[in-house]
Write an enzyme that holds these catalytic residues in place. Structure first.
Site, PDB file in Angstrom:
ATOM      1  N   SER A   9      37.317  -6.243  21.878  1.00  0.00           N
ATOM      2  CA  SER A   9      37.325  -5.339  20.719  1.00  0.00           C
ATOM      3  C   SER A   9      38.376  -5.715  19.687  1.00  0.00           C
ATOM      4  O   SER A   9      38.490  -5.063  18.650  1.00  0.00           O
ATOM      5  CB  SER A   9      37.608  -3.901  21.182  1.00  0.00           C
ATOM      6  OG  SER A   9      36.708  -3.530  22.188  1.00  0.00           O
ATOM      7  N   ASN A  17      48.608 -15.418  23.780  1.00  0.00           N
ATOM      8  CA  ASN A  17      49.922 -16.073  23.665  1.00  0.00           C
ATOM      9  C   ASN A  17      50.978 -15.400  24.527  1.00  0.00           C
ATOM     10  O   ASN A  17      50.829 -14.223  24.850  1.00  0.00           O
ATOM     11  CB  ASN A  17      50.374 -16.010  22.195  1.00  0.00           C
ATOM     12  CG  ASN A  17      49.909 -17.215  21.408  1.00  0.00           C
ATOM     13  OD1 ASN A  17      49.972 -18.343  21.886  1.00  0.00           O
ATOM     14  ND2 ASN A  17      49.433 -16.974  20.200  1.00  0.00           N
ATOM     15  N   ASP A  42      44.796 -25.539  16.585  1.00  0.00           N
ATOM     16  CA  ASP A  42      45.709 -26.570  16.062  1.00  0.00           C
ATOM     17  C   ASP A  42      44.925 -27.788  15.567  1.00  0.00           C
ATOM     18  O   ASP A  42      45.284 -28.395  14.552  1.00  0.00           O
ATOM     19  CB  ASP A  42      46.712 -26.991  17.151  1.00  0.00           C
ATOM     20  CG  ASP A  42      47.561 -25.821  17.615  1.00  0.00           C
ATOM     21  OD1 ASP A  42      47.960 -25.004  16.767  1.00  0.00           O
ATOM     22  OD2 ASP A  42      47.804 -25.706  18.833  1.00  0.00           O
ATOM     23  N   ARG A  93      43.084 -26.819  12.323  1.00  0.00           N
ATOM     24  CA  ARG A  93      44.024 -26.809  11.183  1.00  0.00           C
ATOM     25  C   ARG A  93      44.394 -28.236  10.767  1.00  0.00           C
ATOM     26  O   ARG A  93      44.429 -28.553   9.569  1.00  0.00           O
ATOM     27  CB  ARG A  93      45.290 -26.062  11.585  1.00  0.00           C
ATOM     28  CG  ARG A  93      45.084 -24.576  11.660  1.00  0.00           C
ATOM     29  CD  ARG A  93      46.241 -23.905  12.368  1.00  0.00           C
ATOM     30  NE  ARG A  93      46.193 -22.460  12.229  1.00  0.00           N
ATOM     31  CZ  ARG A  93      46.796 -21.622  13.060  1.00  0.00           C
ATOM     32  NH1 ARG A  93      47.495 -22.079  14.078  1.00  0.00           N
ATOM     33  NH2 ARG A  93      46.702 -20.325  12.863  1.00  0.00           N
ATOM     34  N   HIS A 123      51.259 -25.129  22.550  1.00  0.00           N
ATOM     35  CA  HIS A 123      50.808 -24.320  21.413  1.00  0.00           C
ATOM     36  C   HIS A 123      51.923 -23.371  20.953  1.00  0.00           C
ATOM     37  O   HIS A 123      51.822 -22.152  21.106  1.00  0.00           O
ATOM     38  CB  HIS A 123      49.528 -23.546  21.780  1.00  0.00           C
ATOM     39  CG  HIS A 123      49.073 -22.663  20.646  1.00  0.00           C
ATOM     40  ND1 HIS A 123      48.566 -23.161  19.464  1.00  0.00           N
ATOM     41  CD2 HIS A 123      49.089 -21.318  20.497  1.00  0.00           C
ATOM     42  CE1 HIS A 123      48.292 -22.171  18.645  1.00  0.00           C
ATOM     43  NE2 HIS A 123      48.608 -21.031  19.244  1.00  0.00           N
TER      44      HIS A 123
END
Ligand code: NAD
Ligand code: LMR
Length: 340
Positions: A35, A144, A175, A178, A202
């Site tokens: 969600s 993370n 990464d 990007r 990361h």
């Protein structure tokens, strides 16, 4: 060279047309944290793929609504919503892949490691449920700090005696996405035709773009290379600052998570030559976990393709990343070891 086949690029005919042209498959995929800011657009991309037969959406809030909404889309993936811890076993039953974006995102001024206090136990609880209810599934962790949540996942699976290092992935695809975009901007190239491996971890300086291995080959003077590398390393912070308290990257992460999931599903489906970078258990450096290009197959990692030939600048970046990387890994391992 990295395989580019699974990029979730929309076409007028629908997303599914652009995915690798592989045959349909009926994978059951769960999204834990479905969600959230990443969870919702990621679930949308998964719902739109012919590779997914069943989509199991789990969260501690709002999943009935998210599932009802997505279930009206005219694609064949069957969508079911599961709400709260008592429904987690049912959400995971029979899953071949679990993607985990559950947990809190950064606010300006925070590091990814500042999220450890909240997210370590969320990831440990969710991966413990995976180890119990779908131990054979591919586990793709987005939450993370990835440099710690992957060691956490490993230790949880080890504790329950179902550990397979070839099936646990820290999703670092954003990464790469990007790096491809920023190199393309700098050199006036089509980003869809640029492929930059990004290795290491990361977080900040543990993110190591290998511009010397860019395909196509690009020449970038040292001052610009330094700035480009730093932009890739700090790109997450760039988004956190721009969102000004409203969270971190969600849409680009959903894209990147879908790219990784589709690559892995393609490989599980028998497609050959599928390569993605991910943060995994590794013997390629002195760090016990490290992201490098991985050849994916039916059972997850088929072969670690290693770091390849690095420039002197990139070798220095790897050396500079080691202490932070090893400390974050140890923090994750210790968390599980000290947990009741
Ligand atoms: P968000 O707050 O928008 O969504 C998180 C979701 O997780 C919420 O829906 C919340 O209800 C759910 N959740 C919380 N605890 C849960 C639990 N125990 N079980 C199931 N669901 C739970 O956050 P977001 O923007 O979607 O980010 C999620 C995570 O992804 C953050 O940790 C963020 O740092 C990380 N992230 C990683 C990358 C990467 O490259 N790997 C990129 C962007 C964000
Ligand atoms: C990112 O790279 O965007 C994510 O890791 C989120 C963050 O906190 O930067």
């Amino acid at each position: 060279m990295l395989s580019r086949v699974a990029r979730p690029v929309a076409t007028a005919a629908g997303l599914c047309r652009s995915f690798s042209g592989s045959s349909q498959c009926n994978a059951k995929v769960a999204v834990l944290g479905a969600s959230g800011g990443i969870g919702q657009p990621l679930s949308l991309l998964l719902k739109n793929s012919p590779l997914v037969g069943e989509l199991s959406l789990y969260d501690i809030a709002h999943t009935p609504g998210v599932a009802a909404d997505l279930s009206h889309i005219e694609t064949r993936a069957k969508v079911t919503g599961y709400l709260g811890a008592e429904q987690l076993p049912a959400a995971l039953k029979g899953c071949e892949m679990v993607v985990i974006p559950a947990g809190v995102p950064r606010k300006p001024g925070m590091t990814r490691d500042d999220l450890f206090t909240t997210n370590a136990s969320i990831v440990a609880d969710l991966t413990e449920a995976c180890a119990r209810h779908c131990p054979e599934a591919m586990i793709c962790v987005i939450s993370n700090p990835v440099n710690s949540t992957i060691p956490i996942t490993t230790e949880v699976f080890k504790k329950l005696g179902v550990y397979n290092p070839n099936k646990i992935f820290g999703v670092s695809t954003l990464d790469i996405v990007r790096a491809n975009t920023f190199v393309a901007e700098l050199k006036g190239l089509d980003p869809a035709r640029v492929s930059v491996p990004v290795i290491g971890g990361h977080a900040g300086k543990t993110i190591i773009p290998l511009i010397s291995q860019c395909n196509p080959k690009v020449e970038i003077p040292q001052d610009k290379l330094q700035a480009l590398t730093e932009r890739i390393q700090e790109a997450g912070t760039e988004v956190v600052k721009a969102k000004a308290g409203a969270g971190s990257a969600t849409l680009s992460m959903a894209y990147a998570g879908a790219r990784f999931a589709f690559s892995l599903l393609d490989a599980m489906n028998g497609k050959e030559g599928v390569v993605e970078c991910a943060f995994v258990r590794s013997e390629e450096t002195e760090s016990p976990y490290f992201s490098t290009p991985l050849l994916l197959g039916k059972n997850g990692i088929e072969k670690n393709l290693g770091l390849g030939k690095l420039s002197a600048f990139e070798e220095k970046l790897v050396a500079e990343a080691m202490s932070e990387l090893k400390a974050s890994i140890k923090k994750g391992e210790d968390f599980v070891k000290n947990r009741k």
